[in-house]
Write a protein that holds these residues in place. Sequence first.
Motif, short mmCIF file in Angstrom:
data_model
loop_
_atom_site.label_atom_id
_atom_site.label_comp_id
_atom_site.label_asym_id
_atom_site.label_seq_id
_atom_site.Cartn_x
_atom_site.Cartn_y
_atom_site.Cartn_z
N ALA A 136 25.92 44.57 50.06
CA ALA A 136 24.55 44.82 49.60
C ALA A 136 23.80 43.51 49.34
O ALA A 136 23.06 43.38 48.37
CB ALA A 136 24.56 45.70 48.35
N GLY A 137 24.04 42.52 50.20
CA GLY A 137 23.36 41.23 50.06
C GLY A 137 23.93 40.32 48.99
O GLY A 137 23.39 39.25 48.72
N VAL A 138 25.02 40.73 48.35
CA VAL A 138 25.62 39.95 47.27
C VAL A 138 26.89 39.26 47.79
O VAL A 138 27.85 39.93 48.15
CB VAL A 138 25.98 40.85 46.05
N PRO A 139 26.90 37.91 47.82
CA PRO A 139 28.12 37.20 48.23
C PRO A 139 29.22 37.42 47.19
O PRO A 139 28.98 37.38 45.99
CB PRO A 139 27.70 35.73 48.26
N LEU A 140 30.45 37.64 47.69
CA LEU A 140 31.59 37.91 46.82
C LEU A 140 32.72 36.93 47.11
O LEU A 140 32.78 36.36 48.19
CB LEU A 140 32.09 39.34 47.07
N THR A 141 33.60 36.77 46.13
CA THR A 141 34.74 35.87 46.30
C THR A 141 35.92 36.35 45.47
O THR A 141 35.73 36.95 44.41
CB THR A 141 34.37 34.43 45.90
N PRO A 142 37.14 36.08 45.94
CA PRO A 142 38.30 36.32 45.08
C PRO A 142 38.22 35.38 43.87
O PRO A 142 37.80 34.23 44.01
CB PRO A 142 39.49 35.98 45.97
N PHE A 143 38.59 35.86 42.72
CA PHE A 143 38.43 35.10 41.48
C PHE A 143 39.54 34.07 41.24
O PHE A 143 39.27 32.91 40.97
CB PHE A 143 38.35 36.07 40.29
N ARG A 144 40.78 34.50 41.28
CA ARG A 144 41.90 33.67 40.82
C ARG A 144 41.94 32.29 41.47
O ARG A 144 42.01 31.28 40.78
CB ARG A 144 43.24 34.37 41.05
N TYR A 145 41.94 32.25 42.78
CA TYR A 145 42.10 30.98 43.48
C TYR A 145 41.06 29.96 43.04
O TYR A 145 41.38 28.82 42.70
CB TYR A 145 42.06 31.17 44.99
N LEU A 146 39.79 30.36 43.04
CA LEU A 146 38.73 29.41 42.69
C LEU A 146 38.79 29.00 41.23
O LEU A 146 38.57 27.83 40.89
CB LEU A 146 37.36 29.99 43.04
N PHE A 147 39.10 29.93 40.35
CA PHE A 147 39.18 29.59 38.93
C PHE A 147 40.35 28.63 38.68
O PHE A 147 40.22 27.66 37.94
CB PHE A 147 39.32 30.85 38.07
N GLU A 148 41.47 28.90 39.31
CA GLU A 148 42.62 28.00 39.14
C GLU A 148 42.34 26.63 39.76
O GLU A 148 42.76 25.60 39.22
CB GLU A 148 43.88 28.62 39.73
N GLN A 149 41.62 26.58 40.87
CA GLN A 149 41.26 25.30 41.48
C GLN A 149 40.33 24.50 40.57
O GLN A 149 40.32 23.27 40.63
CB GLN A 149 40.58 25.51 42.84
N SER A 203 27.80 34.78 42.14
CA SER A 203 26.88 34.37 41.08
C SER A 203 27.58 34.29 39.72
O SER A 203 27.27 33.43 38.89
CB SER A 203 25.69 35.33 40.99
N PHE A 204 28.55 35.19 39.49
CA PHE A 204 29.30 35.17 38.24
C PHE A 204 30.12 33.88 38.14
O PHE A 204 30.14 33.23 37.11
CB PHE A 204 30.20 36.39 38.14
N LEU A 205 30.76 33.50 39.22
CA LEU A 205 31.53 32.26 39.25
C LEU A 205 30.60 31.08 39.01
O LEU A 205 30.90 30.18 38.22
CB LEU A 205 32.24 32.13 40.59
N LYS A 206 29.46 31.08 39.66
CA LYS A 206 28.48 30.00 39.51
C LYS A 206 28.00 29.88 38.07
O LYS A 206 27.90 28.79 37.53
CB LYS A 206 27.29 30.24 40.43
#
Length: 104
Positions: free
Chosen positions: A4-17, A74-77
């Motif tokens: 729906a036009g919203v970019p998504l990402t897996p959380f764990r990998y990026l948060f741990e990085q 956006s949540f990660l950002k």
Amino acid sequence: RVVAGVPLTPFRYLFEQAGGSVHWTDTAKSVTAKGQGRTIAFKIGDKTAMVNEVPYSLELAPFIDRGRSVIPVSFLKDTLDVRVDYDPKTGHVLITSVEKTAKK
């Protein structure tokens, strides 16, 4: 991945990085993460997350895809010190540390 036009990402990998730690509670389908002076908690299917015990409204509810918790970029950002660049034509998302961006 974009829904729906919203970019998504897996959380764990990026948060741990980014230097954080992530804990998954299978029975509650919830994630608790700590890092960068923040405690983040969210539950699969719930559009409200907690950041340092303050409610945060997500664009889309987190969900599980191939065993990974997927969240709006956006949540990660907003919760980490990262810059997000999104190309809607290709669907590519580039996530970089604000710290690294500032050094350029």
